[in-house]
Every structure is written in structure tokens, then in C-alpha cells.
Write a protein that holds these residues in place. Structure first.
Motif, mmCIF file in Angstrom:
data_model
loop_
_atom_site.group_PDB
_atom_site.id
_atom_site.type_symbol
_atom_site.label_atom_id
_atom_site.label_comp_id
_atom_site.label_asym_id
_atom_site.label_seq_id
_atom_site.Cartn_x
_atom_site.Cartn_y
_atom_site.Cartn_z
ATOM 1 N N GLU A 142 0.802 -1.282 0.055
ATOM 2 C CA GLU A 142 0.147 0.056 -0.129
ATOM 3 C C GLU A 142 0.878 1.190 -0.299
ATOM 4 O OE1 GLU A 142 -3.981 -1.556 2.302
ATOM 5 O OE2 GLU A 142 -2.071 -1.197 3.428
ATOM 6 N N ALA A 143 1.888 1.322 0.673
ATOM 7 C CA ALA A 143 2.885 2.349 0.735
ATOM 8 C C ALA A 143 3.399 2.447 -0.795
ATOM 9 C CB ALA A 143 4.128 2.091 1.673
ATOM 10 N N VAL A 144 3.709 1.498 -1.477
ATOM 11 C CA VAL A 144 4.183 1.757 -2.684
ATOM 12 C C VAL A 144 3.299 2.086 -3.586
ATOM 13 C CG1 VAL A 144 5.267 0.495 -4.771
ATOM 14 C CG2 VAL A 144 6.271 -0.233 -2.624
ATOM 15 N N ALA A 145 2.008 1.495 -3.508
ATOM 16 C CA ALA A 145 0.841 2.112 -4.478
ATOM 17 C C ALA A 145 0.502 3.683 -3.847
ATOM 18 C CB ALA A 145 -0.361 1.334 -4.045
ATOM 19 N N THR A 146 0.805 4.138 -2.810
ATOM 20 C CA THR A 146 0.471 5.639 -2.376
ATOM 21 C C THR A 146 1.499 6.330 -2.991
ATOM 22 O OG1 THR A 146 -0.432 4.897 -0.284
ATOM 23 C CG2 THR A 146 0.355 7.013 -0.658
ATOM 24 N N TYR A 147 2.952 5.868 -2.993
ATOM 25 C CA TYR A 147 3.841 6.689 -3.627
ATOM 26 C C TYR A 147 3.460 6.977 -5.327
ATOM 27 C CZ TYR A 147 8.027 6.984 -6.389
ATOM 28 O OH TYR A 147 9.063 7.489 -7.484
ATOM 29 N N GLU A 148 3.061 5.787 -5.793
ATOM 30 C CA GLU A 148 2.683 5.805 -7.204
ATOM 31 C C GLU A 148 1.514 6.823 -7.463
ATOM 32 O OE1 GLU A 148 2.259 1.693 -8.076
ATOM 33 O OE2 GLU A 148 4.343 1.289 -8.286
ATOM 34 N N ALA A 149 0.706 6.584 -6.519
ATOM 35 C CA ALA A 149 -0.481 7.850 -6.731
ATOM 36 C C ALA A 149 -0.139 9.014 -6.288
ATOM 37 C CB ALA A 149 -1.517 7.418 -5.702
ATOM 38 N N CYS A 150 0.772 9.380 -5.673
ATOM 39 C CA CYS A 150 1.177 10.661 -5.363
ATOM 40 C C CYS A 150 2.166 11.202 -6.680
ATOM 41 C CB CYS A 150 2.248 10.818 -4.112
ATOM 42 S SG CYS A 150 1.237 10.464 -2.418
ATOM 43 N N ALA A 151 2.765 10.504 -7.077
ATOM 44 C CA ALA A 151 3.549 10.984 -8.168
ATOM 45 C C ALA A 151 2.753 11.451 -9.415
ATOM 46 C CB ALA A 151 4.642 9.659 -8.906
ATOM 47 N N GLU A 152 1.588 10.246 -9.475
ATOM 48 C CA GLU A 152 0.686 10.480 -10.733
ATOM 49 C C GLU A 152 -0.046 11.895 -10.487
ATOM 50 O OE1 GLU A 152 -2.195 7.616 -11.557
ATOM 51 O OE2 GLU A 152 -0.694 6.072 -11.785
ATOM 52 N N ALA A 153 -0.280 12.199 -9.374
ATOM 53 C CA ALA A 153 -1.237 13.473 -8.831
ATOM 54 C C ALA A 153 -0.410 14.776 -8.971
ATOM 55 C CB ALA A 153 -1.436 13.361 -7.535
ATOM 56 N N TYR A 154 0.835 14.679 -8.533
ATOM 57 C CA TYR A 154 1.798 15.844 -8.918
ATOM 58 C C TYR A 154 2.077 16.155 -10.339
ATOM 59 C CZ TYR A 154 2.428 17.226 -3.871
ATOM 60 O OH TYR A 154 2.295 17.632 -2.688
ATOM 61 N N LEU A 155 2.278 14.930 -11.158
ATOM 62 C CA LEU A 155 2.280 14.958 -12.619
ATOM 63 C C LEU A 155 1.166 15.661 -13.050
ATOM 64 C CD1 LEU A 155 4.363 11.880 -13.213
ATOM 65 C CD2 LEU A 155 5.367 14.279 -13.195
ATOM 66 N N ALA A 156 -0.074 15.240 -12.851
ATOM 67 C CA ALA A 156 -1.218 15.333 -13.376
ATOM 68 C C ALA A 156 -1.401 17.216 -12.911
ATOM 69 C CB ALA A 156 -2.479 14.794 -12.598
ATOM 70 N N GLN A 157 -1.200 17.497 -11.947
ATOM 71 C CA GLN A 157 -1.119 18.826 -11.831
ATOM 72 C C GLN A 157 0.065 19.793 -12.330
ATOM 73 O OE1 GLN A 157 -4.162 20.260 -10.516
ATOM 74 N NE2 GLN A 157 -4.902 18.367 -10.755
ATOM 75 N N GLY A 158 0.668 19.274 -13.075
ATOM 76 C CA GLY A 158 1.893 20.027 -13.741
ATOM 77 C C GLY A 158 3.262 20.438 -12.975
ATOM 78 N N TYR A 159 3.443 19.618 -11.981
ATOM 79 C CA TYR A 159 4.548 19.571 -11.079
ATOM 80 C C TYR A 159 5.538 18.782 -11.682
ATOM 81 C CZ TYR A 159 1.900 22.278 -7.365
ATOM 82 O OH TYR A 159 0.961 22.986 -6.678
ATOM 83 N N GLU A 160 6.843 19.280 -11.504
ATOM 84 C CA GLU A 160 8.108 18.384 -11.977
ATOM 85 C C GLU A 160 8.212 17.857 -10.739
ATOM 86 O OE1 GLU A 160 12.722 19.216 -12.841
ATOM 87 O OE2 GLU A 160 11.300 20.749 -13.032
ATOM 88 N N LEU A 161 8.677 16.625 -10.556
ATOM 89 C CA LEU A 161 9.113 15.781 -9.477
ATOM 90 C C LEU A 161 10.551 15.416 -9.267
ATOM 91 C CD1 LEU A 161 6.368 13.235 -9.396
ATOM 92 C CD2 LEU A 161 6.645 15.184 -7.710
ATOM 93 N N VAL A 162 11.186 15.884 -8.150
ATOM 94 C CA VAL A 162 12.599 15.643 -7.936
ATOM 95 C C VAL A 162 12.661 14.668 -6.712
ATOM 96 C CG1 VAL A 162 14.554 16.935 -7.153
ATOM 97 C CG2 VAL A 162 12.940 18.175 -8.493
ATOM 98 N N GLU A 163 13.249 13.520 -7.222
ATOM 99 C CA GLU A 163 13.296 12.360 -6.406
ATOM 100 C C GLU A 163 14.549 12.498 -5.379
ATOM 101 O OE1 GLU A 163 14.358 7.759 -6.715
ATOM 102 O OE2 GLU A 163 12.836 8.235 -7.553
#
Length: 174
Positions: A135-156
């Protein structure tokens, strides 16, 4: 006349799945003297004496995140934020509320958001973090999707000790 930068240019979101070291990093940044905003979900769980029903949980998280955003001044690091609250609705199979849609559109963070990758070596469950590793991994993936969908660039964030992670973040925002 010189205009002041918008809050979005000084507000940095840290996102990712549970147990990836976000809160530890936020606490370290606070100890270094930086303004921080705590994660809302844990606060809601504590205040409610447990996890409330999904729709209520989502609305309470959103309300706290909006309040925290509006109260912040200057350079601030957020342990999750409005985008995460917006994504939480979807994680529960719910459509985001109109308030969530408005907030995610109008309360913006810096265009670059930091994301903590799943890190099994530091992941632990507790009374408030009741998600499994999967579930933690799935949450990570959902967070990444959400930020990208809202136009953010992700820095790991690097998988490194908290001091190295903080140095990485501070260098990136300098």
C-alpha cells in the motif's frame, strides 16, 4: 516598483508514500531553522482517535492543508500538501470535492516538488501508519501521478541519511 515573489515560488511540497522519510526530513529542516508545515493525515488520525470514514478523512485532511498553506509565510517546506489531499479522494475511490478541485488549482507550490521514493529499509508501521508495504508503494505511485497531473516536476530524494537529504533539498531550492 519591485514585486514580491508569489508564495508558490517559496513553498516546497515533499510527497511520497508513507514510511519513506518525509517527516524525518521535515523535522530535520525545522531543526535547521526552516519553516515547515506538518503532515495533516497523522494529525487528523490523532484528533479523531483513529482513521475516520473515507469521505470525512479526505475533507479533514484537505481543510488542514488549506489552512496550513494560507498560514505559511516565506520559504516553507510542506510534509505533503493540497495535491496529496486531492489525490487522497481518488485513493479511496471518491471524486474530489469541489473544495479539493478549487484548492488544487489555486493553492500552488513551487513548480518542483520533492518525492521520497519507497525505501523498505526504513519503512515501519505504527498506530497511525497502518498501510502495508504494498500500500505504501501504491501510495507513492498515486502521489507521483497526482503531482504530474497537476503540472509539477518531481525531484526524487536520494536514499540517504537525513542530513544528506536535507543538504540535497536545500541545494535544490537555493
Amino acid at each position: 516598483m519591485r514585486t514580491s515573489p508569489s508564495p508558490a515560488n517559496r513553498f516546497f511540497a515533499l510527497t511520497g508514500g508513507p514510511g519513506a522519510g518525509k517527516t524525518t526530513l521535515i523535522r530535520h529542516l525545522a531543526a535547521l531553522g526552516h519553516a515547515v508545515a506538518p503532515e495533516s493525515a497523522r494529525a487528523v488520525i490523532r484528533a479523531q482517535g483513529g482513521r475516520p470514514p473515507p469521505s470525512r478523512f479526505c475533507e479533514l485532511i484537505l481543510a488542514r492543508d488549506v489552512e496550513t498553506y494560507r498560514a505559511a509565510l516565506g520559504l516553507t517546506f510542506f510534509d505533503r500538501g493540497v495535491v496529496d489531499a486531492w489525490a487522497t479522494f481518488g485513493a479511496y475511490g471518491l471524486a474530489p470535492s469541489p473544495a479539493a478541485e478549487t484548492a488544487v488549482r489555486t493553492l500552488r507550490y513551487h513548480p518542483r516538488a520533492f518525492i521520497a521514493p519507497p525505501w523498505k529499509a526504513i519503512y515501519v508501521q505504527d498506530a497511525e501508519r497502518d498501510q502495508t508495504w504494498d500500500e505504501a508503494v501504491a501510495t507513492y505511485e498515486a502521489c507521483a501521478e497526482a503531482y504530474l497531473a497537476q503540472g509539477y516536476e518531481l525531484v526524487e530524494l536520494p536514499r540517504a541519511d537525513v542530513a544528506a537529504r536535507a543538504a540535497f533539498v536545500l541545494e535544490a531550492v537555493a
